[in-house]
Scaffold this active site. Structure first.
Site, PDB file in Angstrom:
ATOM      1  N   ALA A  11       0.813  -1.226   0.000  1.00 43.93           N
ATOM      2  CA  ALA A  11       0.000   0.000   0.000  1.00 43.93           C
ATOM      3  C   ALA A  11       0.839   1.265   0.000  1.00 43.93           C
ATOM      4  O   ALA A  11       0.325   2.348  -0.239  1.00 43.93           O
ATOM      5  CB  ALA A  11      -0.934   0.001   1.208  1.00 43.93           C
ATOM      6  N   GLY A  12       2.122   1.124   0.271  1.00 40.28           N
ATOM      7  CA  GLY A  12       2.977   2.310   0.409  1.00 40.28           C
ATOM      8  C   GLY A  12       3.189   3.013  -0.920  1.00 40.28           C
ATOM      9  O   GLY A  12       3.021   2.430  -1.991  1.00 40.28           O
ATOM     10  N   ARG A  16      10.718   7.124  -1.758  1.00 37.31           N
ATOM     11  CA  ARG A  16      12.150   7.133  -2.066  1.00 37.31           C
ATOM     12  C   ARG A  16      12.456   6.744  -3.513  1.00 37.31           C
ATOM     13  O   ARG A  16      13.560   6.954  -4.005  1.00 37.31           O
ATOM     14  CB  ARG A  16      12.893   6.190  -1.093  1.00 37.31           C
ATOM     15  CG  ARG A  16      12.959   6.737   0.319  1.00 37.31           C
ATOM     16  CD  ARG A  16      13.379   5.683   1.338  1.00 37.31           C
ATOM     17  NE  ARG A  16      12.283   4.792   1.727  1.00 37.31           N
ATOM     18  CZ  ARG A  16      12.368   3.822   2.627  1.00 37.31           C
ATOM     19  NH1 ARG A  16      13.515   3.597   3.240  1.00 37.31           N
ATOM     20  NH2 ARG A  16      11.326   3.063   2.914  1.00 37.31           N
ATOM     21  N   LYS A  23       5.574   2.032  -6.069  1.00 35.89           N
ATOM     22  CA  LYS A  23       6.821   1.284  -5.904  1.00 35.89           C
ATOM     23  C   LYS A  23       6.731  -0.178  -6.327  1.00 35.89           C
ATOM     24  O   LYS A  23       7.569  -0.642  -7.109  1.00 35.89           O
ATOM     25  CB  LYS A  23       7.312   1.361  -4.461  1.00 35.89           C
ATOM     26  CG  LYS A  23       8.565   0.521  -4.238  1.00 35.89           C
ATOM     27  CD  LYS A  23       9.301   0.843  -2.987  1.00 35.89           C
ATOM     28  CE  LYS A  23       8.672   0.233  -1.774  1.00 35.89           C
ATOM     29  NZ  LYS A  23       9.538   0.417  -0.596  1.00 35.89           N
ATOM     30  N   GLY A 140      15.213  -2.842   9.958  1.00 35.67           N
ATOM     31  CA  GLY A 140      14.964  -3.129  11.366  1.00 35.67           C
ATOM     32  C   GLY A 140      16.002  -4.142  11.847  1.00 35.67           C
ATOM     33  O   GLY A 140      16.374  -5.041  11.106  1.00 35.67           O
ATOM     34  N   ARG A 333       8.592  -5.919 -37.106  1.00 37.40           N
ATOM     35  CA  ARG A 333       7.570  -5.296 -36.266  1.00 37.40           C
ATOM     36  C   ARG A 333       6.393  -6.254 -36.081  1.00 37.40           C
ATOM     37  O   ARG A 333       6.373  -7.336 -36.660  1.00 37.40           O
ATOM     38  CB  ARG A 333       7.167  -3.964 -36.893  1.00 37.40           C
ATOM     39  CG  ARG A 333       8.320  -2.937 -36.803  1.00 37.40           C
ATOM     40  CD  ARG A 333       8.003  -1.666 -37.536  1.00 37.40           C
ATOM     41  NE  ARG A 333       6.664  -1.216 -37.249  1.00 37.40           N
ATOM     42  CZ  ARG A 333       5.905  -0.497 -38.094  1.00 37.40           C
ATOM     43  NH1 ARG A 333       6.380  -0.161 -39.278  1.00 37.40           N
ATOM     44  NH2 ARG A 333       4.692  -0.129 -37.756  1.00 37.40           N
ATOM     45  N   TYR A 366      11.362  -2.158 -47.400  1.00 35.44           N
ATOM     46  CA  TYR A 366      10.237  -2.086 -46.480  1.00 35.44           C
ATOM     47  C   TYR A 366       9.108  -2.966 -46.994  1.00 35.44           C
ATOM     48  O   TYR A 366       8.662  -2.812 -48.135  1.00 35.44           O
ATOM     49  CB  TYR A 366       9.718  -0.647 -46.317  1.00 35.44           C
ATOM     50  CG  TYR A 366       8.423  -0.631 -45.528  1.00 35.44           C
ATOM     51  CD1 TYR A 366       8.431  -0.974 -44.179  1.00 35.44           C
ATOM     52  CD2 TYR A 366       7.198  -0.344 -46.136  1.00 35.44           C
ATOM     53  CE1 TYR A 366       7.249  -1.019 -43.447  1.00 35.44           C
ATOM     54  CE2 TYR A 366       6.013  -0.387 -45.410  1.00 35.44           C
ATOM     55  CZ  TYR A 366       6.048  -0.728 -44.062  1.00 35.44           C
ATOM     56  OH  TYR A 366       4.892  -0.794 -43.341  1.00 35.44           O
ATOM     57  N   SER A 405      15.348  -4.442 -58.185  1.00 34.62           N
ATOM     58  CA  SER A 405      15.758  -3.440 -57.197  1.00 34.62           C
ATOM     59  C   SER A 405      15.063  -2.106 -57.408  1.00 34.62           C
ATOM     60  O   SER A 405      14.703  -1.747 -58.534  1.00 34.62           O
ATOM     61  CB  SER A 405      17.271  -3.227 -57.284  1.00 34.62           C
ATOM     62  OG  SER A 405      17.917  -4.382 -56.807  1.00 34.62           O
TER      63      SER A 405
HETATM   64  C1  UD1 Z   1      10.205  -2.613   6.952  1.00 33.22           C
HETATM   65  C2  UD1 Z   1      10.342  -3.118   8.415  1.00 33.22           C
HETATM   66  C3  UD1 Z   1      11.840  -3.289   8.723  1.00 33.22           C
HETATM   67  C4  UD1 Z   1      12.452  -4.256   7.744  1.00 33.22           C
HETATM   68  C5  UD1 Z   1      12.203  -3.812   6.297  1.00 33.22           C
HETATM   69  C6  UD1 Z   1      12.627  -4.922   5.348  1.00 33.22           C
HETATM   70  C7  UD1 Z   1       8.482  -2.177   9.694  1.00 33.22           C
HETATM   71  C8  UD1 Z   1       8.065  -1.124  10.641  1.00 33.22           C
HETATM   72  N1  UD1 Z   1       9.766  -2.162   9.317  1.00 33.22           N
HETATM   73  O1  UD1 Z   1      10.832  -1.347   6.870  1.00 33.22           O
HETATM   74  O2  UD1 Z   1      11.972  -3.807  10.046  1.00 33.22           O
HETATM   75  O3  UD1 Z   1      13.832  -4.350   7.995  1.00 33.22           O
HETATM   76  O4  UD1 Z   1      10.799  -3.592   6.073  1.00 33.22           O
HETATM   77  O5  UD1 Z   1      12.572  -4.509   4.006  1.00 33.22           O
HETATM   78  O6  UD1 Z   1       7.681  -2.992   9.293  1.00 33.22           O
HETATM   79  N2  UD1 Z   1       3.355  -0.589   3.624  1.00 33.22           N
HETATM   80  C9  UD1 Z   1       1.983  -0.563   3.603  1.00 33.22           C
HETATM   81  N3  UD1 Z   1       1.325   0.327   4.386  1.00 33.22           N
HETATM   82  C10 UD1 Z   1       1.957   1.185   5.208  1.00 33.22           C
HETATM   83  C11 UD1 Z   1       3.366   1.156   5.237  1.00 33.22           C
HETATM   84  C12 UD1 Z   1       4.042   0.256   4.433  1.00 33.22           C
HETATM   85  O7  UD1 Z   1       1.362  -1.335   2.865  1.00 33.22           O
HETATM   86  O8  UD1 Z   1       1.258   1.951   5.887  1.00 33.22           O
HETATM   87  C13 UD1 Z   1       4.062  -1.557   2.748  1.00 33.22           C
HETATM   88  C14 UD1 Z   1       4.968  -0.886   1.743  1.00 33.22           C
HETATM   89  O9  UD1 Z   1       4.292  -0.670   0.533  1.00 33.22           O
HETATM   90  C15 UD1 Z   1       6.081  -1.913   1.583  1.00 33.22           C
HETATM   91  C16 UD1 Z   1       6.096  -2.638   2.912  1.00 33.22           C
HETATM   92  O10 UD1 Z   1       4.879  -2.344   3.560  1.00 33.22           O
HETATM   93  O11 UD1 Z   1       5.813  -2.845   0.552  1.00 33.22           O
HETATM   94  C17 UD1 Z   1       7.272  -2.217   3.787  1.00 33.22           C
HETATM   95  O12 UD1 Z   1       7.177  -0.817   4.000  1.00 33.22           O
HETATM   96  P1  UD1 Z   1       8.457   0.087   3.955  1.00 33.22           P
HETATM   97  O13 UD1 Z   1       8.033   1.496   4.179  1.00 33.22           O
HETATM   98  O14 UD1 Z   1       9.240  -0.213   2.740  1.00 33.22           O
HETATM   99  O15 UD1 Z   1       9.198  -0.439   5.253  1.00 33.22           O
HETATM  100  P2  UD1 Z   1      10.727  -0.357   5.570  1.00 33.22           P
HETATM  101  O16 UD1 Z   1      11.056   1.003   6.033  1.00 33.22           O
HETATM  102  O17 UD1 Z   1      11.511  -0.913   4.455  1.00 33.22           O
HETATM  103 CA    CA Z   2      11.054  -1.643   2.368  1.00 29.86          CA
END
Ligand code: UD1
Ligand code: CA
Length: 455
Positions: A11-12, A16, A23, A140, A333, A366, A405
């Site tokens: 969902a993120g 970055r 993403k 983490g 093509r 062609y 040709s």
């Molecule tokens: C997360 C972990 C971290 C781990 C890393 C591994 C947590 C708090 N941290 O950090 O410990 O080392 O992954 O790659 O979990 N997402 C949602 N909804 C949200 C936030 C995130 O769906 O509200 C999804 C993102 O789209 C992504 C995944 O969760 O696919 C991880 O989120 P991301 O923000 O990338 O976490 P990291 O900071 O990488």
């Molecule tokens: Ca991540």
């Protein structure tokens, strides 16, 4: 067998990445990251998969289709909050739930299976897939006690200096007892550096409740890498490419320079085919045995049968039958179909055309919207004039015709079998069998006129 579910977090926004594309839809070797994850879960025989979508929900849903259920996270309040959104779909299950991020494209089905087995053997409430990162920045960290038992996960931004020195990282993949997962999620809060509901806090909570929490370490850090920016995306592509190329070579394909050979996941290549450097092979391409794919060719969604040579050429949605060859520097093509033992030379473009067996199209030609029979000779610089500015028209050329040709074949027109087009002709009328057609103004030679010219 225990019921196995999986949750993919997708969902993120992926801030970055600095991209208009969400993403998890960024591609690694021709397939979106989240599709890689989904396919590996399916291969590990996990049937009940829920994908959490938020940013770009509709686009992500479209990419994944009916291979997964979806839960919507309207606001991105953290990974723990994301998992909570799946509760309606999963709360009845008494089995296990794997959680994985949509941005870890290199994870394999084998690792998911091993993680679950490890989890079951130890009767754990939660098992974290961990790895030793050469540079753990951003991940983490796994905090263990004096005797090595997992205590909790601490996020980079919340970690002390000592904790940041830990190299064992949370890969973001877990196997949970489903009931215990959702019970513990009710207890997390957002009192942390990012003000988010961290899924990782569930580990400390379960531990606190006296549950068994274990960590299964994956020795291959590369497999577990998470992609948060374009630098990691390039690295993930590189690693996936190595995996694809190594597999193809182990199956009998020769590569002159595997580090510079770019083959999508899902491409098939037969034995004893040789692929030179700088080649790009994309999409659902299938290549047969004993072929040569020469340097810097680019082949997309095409079918190449056995014993075909492609020299520095571009193919898109085209087909080449056995024994044919093309190049250098030609372009097939969509809907170009090249028959057996056909020769397509240099600087030719062919679109929506069938070229019959044994025909030769040597240079600078062609061909568009045409059907060519067998054993035809197409001279240098021939143009199939298929477009009148509004519509495309078709040209037919019969077996064993000869196209001199620098001829133009103005469609719609039918060139009969065994007929002969004189060089430099602009052909607008059909020919009959054995006709010789000549359509150009006659030459006049003016006696001694050159003497009057100023050179
Ligand atoms: C997360 C972990 C971290 C781990 C890393 C591994 C947590 C708090 N941290 O950090 O410990 O080392 O992954 O790659 O979990 N997402 C949602 N909804 C949200 C936030 C995130 O769906 O509200 C999804 C993102 O789209 C992504 C995944 O969760 O696919 C991880 O989120 P991301 O923000 O990338 O976490 P990291 O900071 O990488
Ligand atoms: Ca991540």
């Amino acid at each position: 067998m225990t019921e196995r579910n999986a949750i993919i977090l997708a969902a993120g926004k992926g801030t970055r990445m600095k991209s208009k594309l969400y993403k998890v839809l960024h591609q690694v070797c021709g397939k979106s990251m989240v599709e890689h994850v989904l396919e590996q879960l399916q291969q590990a025989k996990i049937e009940n998969i829920v994908t959490v979508v938020g940013f770009g929900a509709e686009t992500v849903k479209e990419a994944l289709g009916d291979r997964t259920h979806f839960a919507l996270q309207k606001q991105q309040l953290g990974t723990g909050h994301a998992v909570m959104q799946t509760e309606d779909l999963l709360h009845d299950s008494t089995g296990e739930t794997i959680i994985v991020s949509g941005d870890t494209p290199l994870l394999t089905a084998a690792t998911f299976r091993k993680l679950c087995e490890y989890h079951e053997q130890r009767h754990s409430a939660a098992t974290i897939l961990t790895s030793n990162a050469p540079d753990p920045t951003g991940y983490g960290r796994i905090v263990r006690n004096d005797v090595g038992i997992v205590e909790r996960i601490v996020e980079q931004k919340d970690a002390t200096k000592e904790e940041r020195a830990i190299h064992e990282i949370n890969t973001g993949v877990y196997c949970f007892d489903n009931q215990k997962l959702f019970a513990a999620l009710k207890l997390i809060n957002n009192n942390n550096a990012q003000g988010e509901y961290y899924l990782t806090d569930v580990i400390g909570i379960l531990k606190h409740e006296g549950e068994i929490v274990t960590a299964y370490r994956d020795d291959d850090f590369n497999e577990t890498m998470g992609v948060n920016d374009r630098i990691a995306l390039a690295r993930a592509n590189e690693l996936m490419r190595q995996r694809i190329n190594t597999k193809l070579m182990s199956e009998g394909v020769s590569m002159i320079d595997p580090d510079h050979t770019y083959i999508d996941a899902g491409v098939k290549v037969g034995r004893d085919t040789v692929i030179e450097g700088g080649v790009v092979i994309k999409g659902q391409t299938v290549i047969g045995s004993d072929c040569l794919i020469g340097a810097h060719s680019r082949i997309t969604d095409s079918v190449i049968h056995d014993d075909v040579k492609v020299i520095s050429s571009t193919l898109e949605e085209a087909e080449m039958h056995t024994g044919s060859n093309i190049g250098p520097n030609s372009h097939l093509r969509p809907q170009a179909e090249i028959g057996k033992n056909v020769h397509i030379g240099n600087f030719c473009e062919i679109k929506k055309a069938y070229i019959g067996d044994g025909t030769k199209v040597g240079h600078l030609t062609y061909i568009g919207d045409a059907t060519l029979g067998t054993n035809i000779n197409v001279g240098c610089g021939v143009v199939f004039v298929n477009y009148d500015g509004a519509k495309k028209h078709h040209t037919n050329v019969g077996d064993h015709a000869f196209i001199g040709s620098n001829s133009n074949l103005v469609a719609p027109v039918n060139i009969a079998a065994d007929s002969f087009i004189a060089a430099g002709s602009t052909i607008t009328d059909d020919t009959d069998r054995f006709d010789m057609a000549i359509a150009r103004s006659r030459q006049t030679n003016k006696k001694d006129y050159a003497k009057k010219l100023p050179w």
